[in-house]
Enzyme design. Structure first.
Site, PDB file in Angstrom:
ATOM      1  N   LYS A  27     -16.532   6.999  -7.143  1.00  0.00           N
ATOM      2  CA  LYS A  27     -17.095   7.358  -8.478  1.00  0.00           C
ATOM      3  C   LYS A  27     -18.746   7.467  -8.387  1.00  0.00           C
ATOM      4  O   LYS A  27     -19.403   8.287  -8.919  1.00  0.00           O
ATOM      5  CB  LYS A  27     -16.892   6.192  -9.445  1.00  0.00           C
ATOM      6  CG  LYS A  27     -17.288   6.332 -10.914  1.00  0.00           C
ATOM      7  CD  LYS A  27     -17.051   4.910 -11.662  1.00  0.00           C
ATOM      8  CE  LYS A  27     -15.600   4.437 -11.511  1.00  0.00           C
ATOM      9  NZ  LYS A  27     -15.162   4.037 -12.860  1.00  0.00           N
ATOM     10  N   ARG A  97     -19.445  -1.134 -13.308  1.00  0.00           N
ATOM     11  CA  ARG A  97     -17.997  -0.626 -12.911  1.00  0.00           C
ATOM     12  C   ARG A  97     -17.775  -0.657 -11.369  1.00  0.00           C
ATOM     13  O   ARG A  97     -19.017  -0.467 -10.726  1.00  0.00           O
ATOM     14  CB  ARG A  97     -17.881   0.762 -13.445  1.00  0.00           C
ATOM     15  CG  ARG A  97     -17.849   0.811 -14.860  1.00  0.00           C
ATOM     16  CD  ARG A  97     -17.746   2.469 -14.930  1.00  0.00           C
ATOM     17  NE  ARG A  97     -18.206   2.848 -16.231  1.00  0.00           N
ATOM     18  CZ  ARG A  97     -17.599   3.093 -17.546  1.00  0.00           C
ATOM     19  NH1 ARG A  97     -16.258   2.885 -17.130  1.00  0.00           N
ATOM     20  NH2 ARG A  97     -18.213   3.410 -18.677  1.00  0.00           N
ATOM     21  N   GLY A 106      -6.765   1.633 -12.435  1.00  0.00           N
ATOM     22  CA  GLY A 106      -6.803   0.387 -13.248  1.00  0.00           C
ATOM     23  C   GLY A 106      -7.042  -1.004 -12.357  1.00  0.00           C
ATOM     24  O   GLY A 106      -6.725  -2.114 -12.671  1.00  0.00           O
ATOM     25  N   MET A 108      -9.429  -1.930 -10.187  1.00  0.00           N
ATOM     26  CA  MET A 108     -10.923  -2.750 -10.329  1.00  0.00           C
ATOM     27  C   MET A 108     -11.400  -2.975 -11.778  1.00  0.00           C
ATOM     28  O   MET A 108     -10.748  -2.371 -12.769  1.00  0.00           O
ATOM     29  CB  MET A 108     -11.819  -1.977  -9.620  1.00  0.00           C
ATOM     30  CG  MET A 108     -11.284  -1.621  -8.080  1.00  0.00           C
ATOM     31  SD  MET A 108     -10.975  -3.100  -7.047  1.00  0.00           S
ATOM     32  CE  MET A 108     -12.557  -3.485  -6.698  1.00  0.00           C
ATOM     33  N   ARG A 341     -13.831  13.249 -10.937  1.00  0.00           N
ATOM     34  CA  ARG A 341     -13.227  13.132  -9.541  1.00  0.00           C
ATOM     35  C   ARG A 341     -12.237  14.265  -9.367  1.00  0.00           C
ATOM     36  O   ARG A 341     -11.778  14.715 -10.499  1.00  0.00           O
ATOM     37  CB  ARG A 341     -12.737  11.702  -9.470  1.00  0.00           C
ATOM     38  CG  ARG A 341     -11.503  11.325 -10.380  1.00  0.00           C
ATOM     39  CD  ARG A 341     -11.240   9.966 -10.221  1.00  0.00           C
ATOM     40  NE  ARG A 341     -10.355   9.700 -11.451  1.00  0.00           N
ATOM     41  CZ  ARG A 341     -10.071   8.573 -11.934  1.00  0.00           C
ATOM     42  NH1 ARG A 341     -10.524   7.464 -11.330  1.00  0.00           N
ATOM     43  NH2 ARG A 341      -9.209   8.402 -12.882  1.00  0.00           N
ATOM     44  N   HIS A 457      -2.049   4.361 -17.943  1.00  0.00           N
ATOM     45  CA  HIS A 457      -1.817   4.047 -16.895  1.00  0.00           C
ATOM     46  C   HIS A 457      -0.283   4.307 -16.383  1.00  0.00           C
ATOM     47  O   HIS A 457      -0.263   4.851 -15.138  1.00  0.00           O
ATOM     48  CB  HIS A 457      -1.577   2.286 -16.823  1.00  0.00           C
ATOM     49  CG  HIS A 457      -1.507   1.775 -15.559  1.00  0.00           C
ATOM     50  ND1 HIS A 457      -0.256   1.411 -15.242  1.00  0.00           N
ATOM     51  CD2 HIS A 457      -2.306   1.466 -14.432  1.00  0.00           C
ATOM     52  CE1 HIS A 457      -0.263   0.799 -14.127  1.00  0.00           C
ATOM     53  NE2 HIS A 457      -1.335   0.904 -13.401  1.00  0.00           N
ATOM     54  N   SER A 766      18.135  19.325  22.255  1.00  0.00           N
ATOM     55  CA  SER A 766      17.649  19.020  20.908  1.00  0.00           C
ATOM     56  C   SER A 766      17.754  17.499  20.766  1.00  0.00           C
ATOM     57  O   SER A 766      18.576  16.832  21.201  1.00  0.00           O
ATOM     58  CB  SER A 766      18.796  19.665  19.983  1.00  0.00           C
ATOM     59  OG  SER A 766      18.552  18.898  18.551  1.00  0.00           O
ATOM     60  N   CYS A 833      16.534  17.319  16.065  1.00  0.00           N
ATOM     61  CA  CYS A 833      17.596  17.462  14.926  1.00  0.00           C
ATOM     62  C   CYS A 833      17.846  15.918  14.310  1.00  0.00           C
ATOM     63  O   CYS A 833      18.507  15.716  13.368  1.00  0.00           O
ATOM     64  CB  CYS A 833      18.872  17.768  15.267  1.00  0.00           C
ATOM     65  SG  CYS A 833      19.679  17.025  16.551  1.00  0.00           S
ATOM     66  N   TYR A 853      11.310  24.147  17.490  1.00  0.00           N
ATOM     67  CA  TYR A 853      11.809  23.853  16.170  1.00  0.00           C
ATOM     68  C   TYR A 853      11.708  22.507  15.494  1.00  0.00           C
ATOM     69  O   TYR A 853      12.035  21.674  16.649  1.00  0.00           O
ATOM     70  CB  TYR A 853      12.672  24.871  15.744  1.00  0.00           C
ATOM     71  CG  TYR A 853      14.066  24.399  16.480  1.00  0.00           C
ATOM     72  CD1 TYR A 853      14.649  23.468  15.838  1.00  0.00           C
ATOM     73  CD2 TYR A 853      14.489  24.963  17.691  1.00  0.00           C
ATOM     74  CE1 TYR A 853      15.993  23.054  16.539  1.00  0.00           C
ATOM     75  CE2 TYR A 853      15.632  24.304  18.293  1.00  0.00           C
ATOM     76  CZ  TYR A 853      16.272  23.405  17.485  1.00  0.00           C
ATOM     77  OH  TYR A 853      17.487  22.929  18.135  1.00  0.00           O
TER      78      TYR A 853
HETATM   79  C1  PEP Z   1      20.498  11.880  16.597  1.00  0.00           C
HETATM   80  O1  PEP Z   1      21.014  10.797  17.050  1.00  0.00           O
HETATM   81  O2  PEP Z   1      19.279  11.870  16.123  1.00  0.00           O
HETATM   82  C2  PEP Z   1      21.457  12.577  15.565  1.00  0.00           C
HETATM   83  C3  PEP Z   1      20.697  13.947  15.164  1.00  0.00           C
HETATM   84  O3  PEP Z   1      22.791  12.475  15.451  1.00  0.00           O
HETATM   85  P1  PEP Z   1      23.476  11.401  14.624  1.00  0.00           P
HETATM   86  O4  PEP Z   1      22.509  10.994  13.664  1.00  0.00           O
HETATM   87  O5  PEP Z   1      24.768  12.007  14.259  1.00  0.00           O
HETATM   88  O6  PEP Z   1      23.823  10.368  15.727  1.00  0.00           O
END
Ligand code: PEP
Ligand code: MG
Length: 885
Positions: A27, A97, A106, A108, A341, A457, A766, A833, A853
């Site tokens: 502020k 303030r 809200g 302070m 702000r 708020h 993976s 994954c 990826y």
């Molecule tokens: C993992 O273990 O990260 C995975 C993708 O397989 P799951 O969650 O099916 O064990």
């Protein structure tokens, strides 16, 4: 050199700048910046955040030299205003303030009209010729000073105010006369005497000293601590104190006060958006006590002021290159800015504003991409009510924060927290919310309030949290004590299901089924398109069914990073064949059962390959322990046995036999395929037959077959042999060739450590970071919920390692796995994954680790894409938002 504690701003000159937020608070820094921009700001000075820290270091005492600096600055302020502090004829009044580095709405406290006392109030009457205004200002000072500085409960004052209104038979504060207010001033002084055990300080210097101390103290009040805990704000930042000459919005009908955004913070449209109240002071608008008028009315009421206001909004946007949130006051027709702000906004607005500003050339595309926080997209990906659905609307309030939410009505923050602990979904219904309700708001699905405007708020906080909120729903009367609300002659009690739609303001009775979120079109599509052009890491998705695959395409995933085949096993009557397979006494019987599963799996894979035409699809062979597919309770076992024509006892025996002490470390993953090769065989056949059929039809299937839970290369070799043999057979049968890869999950520490050996037999890796986190920490993913919250609370863990990748431990193993894997096989494709693949900080880590990826759940694909772009741009692009001409 002596330490400098205070920084002056006024009359077009300022000692500080916007960049000094750490020192002057958000502020304060912006007050200095606006002053330097020649925007009309009442003069004042800022006590730095360092001073607040120093105050606590010195055992809650003013650091030496602070007070004399304050006195010098007050003298400067007196000169700038041509008034004197404590002057009984024409007193200078100030506001005090707080203002931390980041805005803590809200959290302070503020004291207005400081400098008034029994004598100076007479001076104010003289000057304003308005005794009503003068006494109103004095009673506000008593009330705020009493609450903030002396710690007297607000209700002690508010009760008297309500009594007075009742006595005078009026409803609005503005209907009270000067005499009524004078009378209240006496009553309020008595409250101070009684509750604080001392008189209200008549000396303005003492008022100021106490108020500054109280702002410092408020850094450690309960609400501020709670806010910092939720939003992870460090305790040692401290707050600045802004002392500023008062301007008055309550001097009569040519005065007023308001809050505005330079663009619509809800939908992002390019128009000034806000509210104002005529003849009102500061806090009235945000407090939600009186219902304010839309800013458009200001244009009609005071066209000249509105034009100036528009000009200032443009100047601010051009200067800050962002949407700004402004507080202003009009004193006898003269406009003053009290605060600006960068404005909080919904995800929808954030995207629209970023894309529009890039098109207006206020910012470039890289900055536009950085302007939207990946996690914000979660809001857009929120469920909504299908507009064609017939629902029973019972009330309408303000559409304060978009998205729909369903839950049982609860009426206090505590109830909301308790319900959330029981995994109950609730809507928090309040007359209005205040910072004390924060924990309840976090716990609730959505928030409904009876009072307050779009900047109340509830509205501001809900938008920040990305929760659905309907505010100012004056149709309803809330009785929070007895736990119900009424609308016309309908009563909704605690526990009744309701649905709120924060996009339309509708309140609906009952639990409405919600539909799925936005598509990647319009500005959303543009922004993600720009993110795509900057990011380096690929984004795939975890999709188990053709339905998932369809959603995946909509969000623009570049392939499927994980298809958990077993997730299809529970659909329809497939489970019967699965159970037959599990219950088989020998390999032949098992093959018979598997033969039933083959066409089903094949059909699913075919649909998925077809949808993903040309893009890689990773299909994982069977992973979970087999008992997961069997019934558990006696009653279920009886039914299943009857259906399958087997004896109940035999089934019970089998269930018992398959029970394991540590199923997640037991007979699962590739271990199943090793002991029952026919399962892998069937799955490989289903994959290849599906692919070959499509290939014949001229389509482009690209399977990547993934073996789970490998810890030694020999396991992978054995499974790979099966897959390759079946592949050869099927391709020969069909007379076509299909491109495919065979790879493995890296989800056990040993796999990461011997990744060079494993890479010899793998085309891709993976990282299964769910299991890798579980096994690295030795922390069961199914049981951690019981004690993990305690670890987080105690700070033993900073974040939940199942949500955000633990760089030090799991990340280190990943680093080893990548390094060893790529050393053995440079062209090795590596992805992730686990659930982390859609979490922004983990995506950033994956980018730094050099993964090809990330793969995440379909709805998180846009989040992952944006996070991946941020990973490239952060630190490289300077967000030119301040100090530019
Ligand atoms: C993992 O273990 O990260 C995975 C993708 O397989 P799951 O969650 O099916 O064990
Ligand atoms: Mg796993």
């Amino acid at each position: 050199m002596a330490k400098k504690y205070t920084y002056f701003f006024g009359k077009g000159r300022a000692e500080g700048r916007a960049e000094q937020k750490n020192l002057l608070g958000g502020k304060g820094a912006n007050l200095h910046e606006m002053t330097a921009l020649k925007i009309p700001v009442p003069p004042g000075f800022t006590i730095s955040t360092d001073t607040c820290i120093e105050y606590f270091k010195q055992g809650r005492r003013f650091p030496r030299g602070l007070w004399s600096e304050v006195e010098t600055q007050v003298a400067k302020l007196e000169r700038a205003m041509g008034k004197r502090f404590g002057d009984p004829k024409d007193p200078l009044l100030v506001s005090v303030r707080s203002g931390a580095r980041i805005s803590m709405p809200g959290m302070m406290d503020t004291v207005l009209n400081l400098g008034l006392n029994d004598k100076t109030v007479q001076g104010l009457i003289q000057r304003s010729q308005n005794p009503r205004f003068a006494y109103d200002s004095y009673r506000r000072l008593l009330q705020m000073f009493g609450d903030v500085v002396l710690g007297i409960k607000k209700i002690a004052f508010e009760g008297l105010l309500s009594d007075m209104k009742r006595q005078k038979k009026v409803t609005a504060d503005t209907d009270l006369t000067a005499d009524d207010l004078m009378n209240l001033v006496e009553q309020f002084k008595e409250v101070v005497r009684r509750e604080a055990g001392r008189d209200f300080p008549q000396d303005p210097q003492e008022q100021l000293r106490m108020a500054i101390g109280a702002v410092f103290e408020s850094w450690h009040n309960k609400r501020a601590i709670e806010y910092r805990r939720i939003y992870k704000v460090p305790d040692d930042w401290g707050t600045a104190v802004n002392i500023q000459a008062m301007v008055f919005g309550n001097l009569g009908d040519d005065s007023g006060t308001g809050v505005a955004f330079t663009r619509d913070p809800s939908m992002g449209e390019r128009r000034i958006y806000g509210e104002f109240l005529q003849n009102a002071q500061g806090e009235d608008v945000v407090a939600g006590i009186r219902t304010p008028r839309p800013i458009a009315d200001l244009k009609e009421a005071w066209p000249r002021v509105y034009r100036e206001f528009e000009r200032i909004c443009r100047t601010l946007e051009r200067h800050y290159r962002d949407m700004m949130d402004i507080e202003f006051t009009i004193e006898n027709g003269t406009l003053y800015m009290l605060q600006c702000r960068v404005g909080k906004r919904t995800a929808h607005a954030a995207i629209k504003i970023a894309v529009d500003m890039a098109k207006e050339r206020l910012i470039d595309r890289k900055v536009a991409v950085l302007r939207v926080e990946p996690w914000q997209l979660e809001q857009l990906l929120h469920p909504r009510i299908d507009p064609t659905l017939k629902v029973r609307k019972i009330a309408k309030g303000l559409a304060a924060s978009p998205g729909a939410a369903v839950g049982k009505a609860v009426f206090t923050a505590e109830e909301a927290v308790e319900a959330a602990e029981q995994h109950e979904k609730v809507i928090l219904v309040r007359p209005e919310t205040s910072p004390e309700d924060i924990a309840g708001m976090v716990a609730a699905q959505g928030i409904l309030t009876a009072r307050g405007g779009l900047t109340s708020h509830a509205a501001v906080v809900a938008r920040g949290m990305g929760k659905a909120c309907v505010a100012g729903c004056t149709d309803i009367v809330v009785n929070d004590e007895d736990g119900y609300f009424q609308v016309a002659n309908l009563t909704i009690r605690r526990g009744d299901s309701i649905t709120i739609d924060g996009t339309t303001g509708d309140v609906i009775i009952g639990a409405v089924e919600l539909t799925q979120p936005e598509e990647l079109t319009g500005e959303f599509g543009s922004l993600i398109g720009w993110a795509d052009s900057f990011r380096k890491i690929g984004v795939r998705t975890n999709a188990d069914t053709p339905t998932d695959a369809r959603v995946t395409r909509k969000f623009g995933a570049e392939g499927i990073g994980l298809c958990r085949t077993e997730h299809m096993f529970f659909e329809g009557d497939r489970i019967v064949a699965v159970r037959e397979m599990i219950l088989a006494e020998n390999a032949d019987e098992r093959r018979k059962a598997l033969a039933k599963l083959l066409p089903i799996q094949k059909q699913d894979f075919k649909a998925i390959f077809e949808l993903m035409n040309g893009l890689p699809v990773i299909i994982r062979t069977l992973d979970p322990p087999l008992h997961e597919f069997l019934p558990r309770k006696d009653e279920e076992i009886r039914k299943v046995a009857e259906n399958m024509g087997v004896s109940e006892d035999a089934l019970k025996d089998k269930v018992r036999y398959l029970q394991e002490f540590n199923p997640m470390l037991g007979h699962r993953g590739c271990r199943l395929g090793i002991s029952h090769p026919e399962i892998t065989e069937m799955q490989a056949r289903a994959i290849f037959e599906a692919a070959c059929e499509l290939k014949r039809e001229g389509k482009r299937p690209f399977p990547e077959i993934m073996i789970p839970l490998v810890s030694d290369v020999k396991e992978l070799r054995a499974q790979r042999e099966i897959v390759e043999r079946v592949g050869r057979e099927v391709m020969k049968e069909y007379g076509v060739k299909v491109r495919y890869l065979v790879g493995t999950m890296i989800e056990l520490p040993r796999a990461a450590l011997v990744a060079d050996q494993i890479a010899e037999a793998a085309d891709f890796f993976s990282f299964g970071t769910n299991d890798l986190t579980q096994t690295t920490f030795g922390l069961s993913r199914d049981d951690a919920g019981r004690f993990l919250p305690l670890y987080l609370e105690k700070g033993i863990l900073k974040t939940d390692p199942f949500a955000a990748l633990d760089e030090e431990g799991v990340g280190a193993l990943m680093r080893i796995g990548i390094e060893k894997g790529r050393r053995a096989k440079p062209q090795l494709e590596i992805g992730i994954c686990g659930e982390h693949g859609g979490e922004p900080s983990s995506v950033e880590l994956c980018h730094r680790l050099g993964l090809d990826y990330v793969s995440c759940s379909p709805y998180r694909v846009p989040i992952a894409k944006l996070a991946a772009a941020h990973a490239v741009l952060k630190g490289k692009v300077k967000i030119k938002e301040m100090g530019e001409k």
